[in-house]
Design an enzyme around this catalytic site. Sequence first.
Site, PDB file in Angstrom:
ATOM      1  N   HIS A 137       0.841  -1.204   0.000  1.00 12.05           N
ATOM      2  CA  HIS A 137       0.000   0.000   0.000  1.00 12.05           C
ATOM      3  C   HIS A 137       0.871   1.248   0.000  1.00 12.05           C
ATOM      4  O   HIS A 137       1.314   1.711   1.043  1.00 12.05           O
ATOM      5  CB  HIS A 137      -0.905  -0.013   1.243  1.00 12.05           C
ATOM      6  CG  HIS A 137      -1.897   1.114   1.287  1.00 12.05           C
ATOM      7  ND1 HIS A 137      -2.961   1.115   2.139  1.00 12.05           N
ATOM      8  CD2 HIS A 137      -1.995   2.274   0.604  1.00 12.05           C
ATOM      9  CE1 HIS A 137      -3.659   2.220   1.981  1.00 12.05           C
ATOM     10  NE2 HIS A 137      -3.083   2.955   1.050  1.00 12.05           N
ATOM     11  N   HIS A 153       1.398   5.156  -2.190  1.00 11.82           N
ATOM     12  CA  HIS A 153       0.952   6.105  -3.219  1.00 11.82           C
ATOM     13  C   HIS A 153       2.121   7.023  -3.573  1.00 11.82           C
ATOM     14  O   HIS A 153       2.856   7.450  -2.675  1.00 11.82           O
ATOM     15  CB  HIS A 153      -0.193   6.979  -2.710  1.00 11.82           C
ATOM     16  CG  HIS A 153      -1.378   6.219  -2.197  1.00 11.82           C
ATOM     17  ND1 HIS A 153      -2.355   5.702  -3.023  1.00 11.82           N
ATOM     18  CD2 HIS A 153      -1.750   5.886  -0.923  1.00 11.82           C
ATOM     19  CE1 HIS A 153      -3.270   5.105  -2.292  1.00 11.82           C
ATOM     20  NE2 HIS A 153      -2.930   5.185  -1.008  1.00 11.82           N
ATOM     21  N   ARG A 155      -2.070   9.109  -6.163  1.00  7.84           N
ATOM     22  CA  ARG A 155      -2.590   9.675  -4.911  1.00  7.84           C
ATOM     23  C   ARG A 155      -4.099   9.413  -4.813  1.00  7.84           C
ATOM     24  O   ARG A 155      -4.852   9.724  -5.749  1.00  7.84           O
ATOM     25  CB  ARG A 155      -2.330  11.182  -4.919  1.00  7.84           C
ATOM     26  CG  ARG A 155      -2.644  11.859  -3.637  1.00  7.84           C
ATOM     27  CD  ARG A 155      -2.451  13.365  -3.726  1.00  7.84           C
ATOM     28  NE  ARG A 155      -2.559  13.966  -2.416  1.00  7.84           N
ATOM     29  CZ  ARG A 155      -2.736  15.258  -2.213  1.00  7.84           C
ATOM     30  NH1 ARG A 155      -2.792  16.081  -3.238  1.00  7.84           N
ATOM     31  NH2 ARG A 155      -2.832  15.730  -0.984  1.00  7.84           N
ATOM     32  N   ALA A 156      -4.538   8.865  -3.670  1.00  2.00           N
ATOM     33  CA  ALA A 156      -5.952   8.473  -3.546  1.00  2.00           C
ATOM     34  C   ALA A 156      -6.877   9.688  -3.569  1.00  2.00           C
ATOM     35  O   ALA A 156      -7.938   9.666  -4.199  1.00  2.00           O
ATOM     36  CB  ALA A 156      -6.155   7.671  -2.266  1.00  2.00           C
ATOM     37  N   TYR A 194     -11.609   7.877   4.329  1.00  3.17           N
ATOM     38  CA  TYR A 194     -10.965   6.617   3.930  1.00  3.17           C
ATOM     39  C   TYR A 194     -11.417   5.475   4.833  1.00  3.17           C
ATOM     40  O   TYR A 194     -11.666   4.358   4.378  1.00  3.17           O
ATOM     41  CB  TYR A 194      -9.430   6.716   4.009  1.00  3.17           C
ATOM     42  CG  TYR A 194      -8.771   7.600   2.972  1.00  3.17           C
ATOM     43  CD1 TYR A 194      -9.521   8.291   2.022  1.00  3.17           C
ATOM     44  CD2 TYR A 194      -7.385   7.753   2.951  1.00  3.17           C
ATOM     45  CE1 TYR A 194      -8.902   9.107   1.088  1.00  3.17           C
ATOM     46  CE2 TYR A 194      -6.765   8.561   2.013  1.00  3.17           C
ATOM     47  CZ  TYR A 194      -7.515   9.246   1.081  1.00  3.17           C
ATOM     48  OH  TYR A 194      -6.909  10.040   0.162  1.00  3.17           O
ATOM     49  N   GLU A 239       1.796   2.638   3.616  1.00  2.00           N
ATOM     50  CA  GLU A 239       1.557   3.975   3.043  1.00  2.00           C
ATOM     51  C   GLU A 239       2.838   4.812   3.102  1.00  2.00           C
ATOM     52  O   GLU A 239       2.770   6.028   3.265  1.00  2.00           O
ATOM     53  CB  GLU A 239       0.440   4.718   3.773  1.00  2.00           C
ATOM     54  CG  GLU A 239      -0.884   3.984   3.830  1.00  2.00           C
ATOM     55  CD  GLU A 239      -1.908   4.688   4.691  1.00  2.00           C
ATOM     56  OE1 GLU A 239      -2.684   5.484   4.175  1.00  2.00           O
ATOM     57  OE2 GLU A 239      -1.928   4.423   5.915  1.00  2.00           O
TER      58      GLU A 239
HETATM   59 ZN   LIG Z   1      -3.891   4.689   0.605  1.00  2.00          ZN
END
Ligand SMILES: [Zn+2]
Length: 335
Positions: free
Chosen positions: A6, A8, A66-67, A188, A280
Amino acid sequence: MIIDSHQHFVRLAKHPEVEGFRKAQLEGKNPDSLPNISDGDVKKSLEQVVNLMETRGIDVAFASPRAKAMATHEGTVEQNAVWADLNNGLIARACKLPPGRFAPVGMLGQHPSCPSAQVANQIERWTNEGFVAFNFDPDGTGGRWQNQPFTGKHNYPVFEAAQALDVPLVLHGSESINKNFPHTAVQYLIADITGFVQLMMAKELFRDFPRLRFLIPHGGGALPCQIGRWRAIAKHSNWASPDEILGNGNVFVDTCVYNDLNMQMLFDAVPLDNILFGSECDGAFPGVINDESKDHYDNTRRYVDDSTLASPEKDRIYAANAQRVYPRASRWIKA
Ligand SMILES: [Zn+2]
């Protein structure tokens, strides 16, 4: 080997020309050409994250755009398809620059009016480019949650593509227009919880797609703390139980929880074969120090290392599970 499932490339997404392109789109200017980002700029955007990976002993990361920038509630169907392709193109380039360190996870041009067949085509196209999974926003309305549950038949073309191509879908929230739900703090996590519960409620989904796989990030949201509640409501409401959808190999979670207590709760609540290491790295709260560990909160490797799990169990979480759940990643990982 340690695989961070996970990650980004947030710095890449924040390149002024990339952000400028989206801003122009949303102002209705629809630029004719995509921003021309140099290899030097792409490489520079990775420096910090590669350094942190080396410090923390992370060999490989599955990296996605990027989420927050997915922002599937904004723009138009056409704009969001272009926006996702732009981001995926940058991710593909970034993953090749330091060979063997990254595998690409894609963004999808979702939009409330976008036919899911179009999203399915995008999954096929980028899987053919080597992508190993895709982030899928289960809300898609910027925190308003006005759509039908994402598990409905309207998304079957997406699920058909994901199952046929053997790519997991990562249920990841995005930007929130709702000031009560800041994106990294609440939206999130709501997306995680909501996604998980919708999967419990969707009785036909895994009958129709027995090999479909979902990854719920951030430790499954409330999963470590509330699994008892969900076991209860599953019996009460005749939904699939959390243990059933986990045990059947359809649903997985990562280790993006930021303290020892909740990491241990995660290991107690979820079968270890369903847990993938994730951190992350340099993403959600870069550089913020946990006073207990005196290290970055997002150095989740520390919490796994410090747990009571035996070494072979840690190995499953660190690499073997990710390799099994993301089979297309093997081509990106050095032997
Ligand atoms: Zn994420």
